[in-house]
Design a protein around this motif. Structure first.
Motif, PDB file in Angstrom:
ATOM      1  N   LEU A  35       1.052  -1.024   0.020  1.00  0.00           N
ATOM      2  CA  LEU A  35       0.237   0.068  -0.581  1.00  0.00           C
ATOM      3  C   LEU A  35       1.414   1.402  -0.009  1.00  0.00           C
ATOM      4  O   LEU A  35       2.027   1.327   1.299  1.00  0.00           O
ATOM      5  CB  LEU A  35      -1.399  -0.364   1.067  1.00  0.00           C
ATOM      6  N   GLU A  54      -6.905  -3.776   8.478  1.00  0.00           N
ATOM      7  CA  GLU A  54      -8.147  -3.414   8.748  1.00  0.00           C
ATOM      8  C   GLU A  54      -8.891  -2.968   7.511  1.00  0.00           C
ATOM      9  O   GLU A  54      -9.828  -3.660   6.484  1.00  0.00           O
ATOM     10  CB  GLU A  54      -8.529  -2.486   9.557  1.00  0.00           C
ATOM     11  N   LEU A  55      -7.772  -2.209   6.280  1.00  0.00           N
ATOM     12  CA  LEU A  55      -7.973  -1.989   4.808  1.00  0.00           C
ATOM     13  C   LEU A  55      -7.577  -2.972   4.215  1.00  0.00           C
ATOM     14  O   LEU A  55      -8.708  -3.068   2.689  1.00  0.00           O
ATOM     15  CB  LEU A  55      -6.729  -0.793   4.974  1.00  0.00           C
ATOM     16  N   ASP A  58     -10.708  -5.659   4.490  1.00  0.00           N
ATOM     17  CA  ASP A  58     -12.117  -4.757   3.602  1.00  0.00           C
ATOM     18  C   ASP A  58     -11.949  -4.942   2.692  1.00  0.00           C
ATOM     19  O   ASP A  58     -12.942  -5.174   2.079  1.00  0.00           O
ATOM     20  CB  ASP A  58     -12.305  -2.845   4.353  1.00  0.00           C
ATOM     21  N   LYS A  62     -14.494  -7.518  -0.474  1.00  0.00           N
ATOM     22  CA  LYS A  62     -15.376  -7.464  -1.427  1.00  0.00           C
ATOM     23  C   LYS A  62     -15.112  -8.130  -2.668  1.00  0.00           C
ATOM     24  O   LYS A  62     -15.864  -8.526  -3.931  1.00  0.00           O
ATOM     25  CB  LYS A  62     -15.010  -5.602  -1.750  1.00  0.00           C
ATOM     26  N   ARG A 119      -0.072 -10.325   0.001  1.00  0.00           N
ATOM     27  CA  ARG A 119       0.106 -11.097  -1.078  1.00  0.00           C
ATOM     28  C   ARG A 119      -1.314 -12.480  -1.067  1.00  0.00           C
ATOM     29  O   ARG A 119      -1.907 -12.991  -0.365  1.00  0.00           O
ATOM     30  CB  ARG A 119       1.069 -13.019  -0.330  1.00  0.00           C
ATOM     31  N   PHE A 137      -6.232 -12.289 -10.870  1.00  0.00           N
ATOM     32  CA  PHE A 137      -5.981 -10.642 -11.662  1.00  0.00           C
ATOM     33  C   PHE A 137      -7.538 -10.046 -11.255  1.00  0.00           C
ATOM     34  O   PHE A 137      -8.043  -9.217 -11.405  1.00  0.00           O
ATOM     35  CB  PHE A 137      -5.688 -10.761 -13.200  1.00  0.00           C
ATOM     36  N   SER A 145      -9.132  -1.403  -6.833  1.00  0.00           N
ATOM     37  CA  SER A 145      -9.802  -0.384  -6.852  1.00  0.00           C
ATOM     38  C   SER A 145     -10.595  -0.097  -5.563  1.00  0.00           C
ATOM     39  O   SER A 145     -10.838   1.047  -5.388  1.00  0.00           O
ATOM     40  CB  SER A 145     -11.345  -0.502  -7.670  1.00  0.00           C
ATOM     41  N   ASN A 146      -9.549  -0.444  -4.288  1.00  0.00           N
ATOM     42  CA  ASN A 146     -10.230   0.107  -3.212  1.00  0.00           C
ATOM     43  C   ASN A 146      -8.723   0.341  -2.421  1.00  0.00           C
ATOM     44  O   ASN A 146      -9.631   0.915  -1.468  1.00  0.00           O
ATOM     45  CB  ASN A 146     -10.735  -1.461  -2.522  1.00  0.00           C
ATOM     46  N   THR A 148      -5.328   1.785  -2.768  1.00  0.00           N
ATOM     47  CA  THR A 148      -3.731   2.408  -3.488  1.00  0.00           C
ATOM     48  C   THR A 148      -2.358   2.052  -3.101  1.00  0.00           C
ATOM     49  O   THR A 148      -2.111   1.679  -1.915  1.00  0.00           O
ATOM     50  CB  THR A 148      -4.030   4.075  -3.198  1.00  0.00           C
ATOM     51  N   TYR A 149      -1.398   1.027  -4.703  1.00  0.00           N
ATOM     52  CA  TYR A 149      -1.099   0.700  -4.702  1.00  0.00           C
ATOM     53  C   TYR A 149       0.357   0.959  -4.731  1.00  0.00           C
ATOM     54  O   TYR A 149       0.406   2.046  -5.412  1.00  0.00           O
ATOM     55  CB  TYR A 149      -1.457  -0.756  -5.386  1.00  0.00           C
TER      56      TYR A 149
END
Ligand SMILES: [Zn+2]
Ligand SMILES: [Zn+2]
Lengths: 346, 154
Positions: A35, A54-55, A58, A62, A119, A137, A145-146, A148-149
């Motif tokens: 992240l 947590e991020l 979450d 999804k 991972r 993928f 999309s959820n 920020t890498y």
């Protein structure tokens, strides 16, 4: 699903389906991601790791692949349970800060805060890289999309270890190569494979010994090559090894058929009758029986049983099944009992 | 095959460096091996060799990792390390991976806003728990409203 239910559910990648299943046990792709804005796990403070966890949790949940799954922290596991999840290929280190989220059937899993923040891996039985690729993928898309890498245009996905940077992608297959080992052609082959940019390890990954003629072959290069090329090239390399193994088996049967058959049936006999079996002995004997199935000597309904036994006779699995800690001798007795019981019903 | 160091003589030795879950192989001639003081079949000298032109005094201002530490562990401390060590890392990566440039998927424009919002959500959830524990229901209801707004936006 609860952690304690794991022992009673078989991972789907253990079933004997998939291409070239007499040689390839399983196929796997894993992606390493981090992240933006957080230190890598080795240098992050505990509070920071909790936020990351947590991020990521979450975001991971999804994805429908993680529905009805399981989530646990290694911090809360006993020594035995840590070994148990390692045997299950859900974890590769003994680090105590790791969160693990597992999808139903253990096809997909995510490790949080191991060496990298994320991972994700996807496993399938047999030679099945093509099936695993879109899944991993799809999960990556949902995560990206959820979250920020950490990413740079020049170096790609940034990872803790420079050997993963770029695509962060590792494709691997677990191969059973008794023919090449018996004919001693394996060393030359491994040299060739490695010189072409692939790496080879034992059954349980990093630092593990080559046991029972099992080899894990994976791509080594992650930078300067795109994801599809990594998948295609690795699959090509693996298909080449499969062809060589098949050729060698044929040659072996032509030149020393009786000797090989004798070894296979003796191994089969010991597995069906032994009263004590060490893990090493089981892995080696079952390798001979697996070869017997591969060359059509033994009925291939046994393949599924052998796959199942390979996992469930490992020390932690055996102890979890019996619900108690056992010393080595007791384990060997219970292992032999269990193997006899499973092989009897065929 | 030519030596990976001098690119002149025939390589007769190969060295494998194992790091993390992968390894890399270098092919070197005997003279270069002697000059560099390389021990056979030993990983560490190679990692030093790969980095020997780098500026060892660099320090990452984000995580505090020094280049010296990196040369020893071969693990970065944060994504900022790639910025600080960038120039020296480039040639290292080229040796290690055969190329210093990413060719794979590119990340869609990084959505920092989303990340910020998610961070905020976690903080609000914690505050909410605290407020409820303290029986401060008015504060709790305010936090709940704010949370609902944020969660809709993400
Ligand atoms: Zn040289
Ligand atoms: Zn740093």
């Amino acid at each position: 699903m609860q952690f304690e239910d794991l022992i009673d559910t078989q991972p789907l990648w253990l079933n004997e389906e998939g291409l070239s299943n007499e040689i390839v046990l399983s196929s796997r792709i894993r992606l390493a991601r981090n992240l933006k804005g957080y230190l890598f796990p080795t240098r992050a403070r505990e509070k920071e790791l909790e936020d990351v966890s947590e991020l990521v949790k979450d975001a991971v949940t999804k994805s429908p692949y993680f529905a009805n799954g399981l989530s646990f922290k290694t911090k809360h596991l006993s020594q035995l349970d840590i070994e148990f999840v390692r045997e299950r290929h859900l974890l590769s280190t003994k680090k105590r800060t790791v969160d693990c989220v597992v999808g139903k059937g253990e096809i997909v899993s995510a490790l949080i805060n191991e060496e990298d923040h994320i991972r994700i891996q996807c496993l399938a039985s047999g030679l099945n890289i093509k099936a695993v690729y879109p899944v991993i993928f799809e999960i990556d898309e949902i995560l990206s999309s959820n979250l920020t890498y950490a990413f740079r245009n020049d170096f790609g996905y940034l990872t803790s270890c420079p050997t993963n940077v770029g695509t962060g992608m590792r494709v691997s297959c677990l191969l059973h190569l008794p023919g090449l080992v018996l004919t001693k052609e394996i060393n030359k082959l491994l040299d060739d494979v490695m010189s072409r940019g692939f790496s080879v390890r034992g059954l349980y990954g990093e630092g593990s010994e080559i046991e029972g003629n099992f080899f894990q072959l994976s791509n080594q290069i992650t930078l300067g090559i795109d994801e599809e090329e990594i998948a295609t090239k690795t699959e090509k390399e693996i298909r080449n090894v499969i062809d060589l193994e098949r050729e060698t088996r044929n040659k072996l049967m032509r030149e020393a058929g009786e000797r090989v058959e004798d070894k296979i049936w003796r191994s089969y006999g010991i597995l069906k009758n032994a009263r004590m079996l060490s893990q090493e002995e089981f892995v080696n004997l079952s390798s001979a029986v697996r070869l017997g199935i591969g060359i059509g000597l033994i009925d291939n309904t046994y393949l599924k049983l052998l796959n199942y036994l390979l996992l469930y006779t490992a020390p932690a699995h055996l102890q979890k099944m019996k619900g108690k800690i056992m010393d080595a001798d007791t384990r060997d007795i219970e292992r032999a009992n269990y193997v006899r019981e499973v092989l009897k019903c065929t | 095959m030519l030596c990976d160091i001098c690119h002149i003589k025939e390589a007769t030795l190969h060295y494998t460096v194992v790091m993390g879950d992968t390894s890399t192989t270098m092919y070197i001639c005997e003279d270069c091996a002697k000059n560099k003081g390389l021990l056979p079949a030993s990983g560490l000298p190679i990692s030093r060799l790969l980095l020997n032109d780098a500026n060892m005094d660099l320090v990452c201002n984000r995580c505090g990792l020094t280049f010296k530490e990196f040369a020893k562990t071969l693990k970065f401390g944060c994504s900022g390390c790639y910025d600080v060590f960038g120039k020296d890392i480039k040639s290292f990566l080229e040796k290690l991976q055969g190329s210093p440039v990413h060719k794979g998927k590119s990340l869609e424009k990084a959505n920092i806003e989303t990340l910020e919002k998610r961070k905020k959500i976690i903080e609000l959830k914690k505050a909410l728990k605290k407020a409820i524990a303290k029986e401060a229901y008015e504060t709790a209801s305010k936090i709940r409203d704010e949370l609902a707004k944020l969660e809709n936006a993400v």
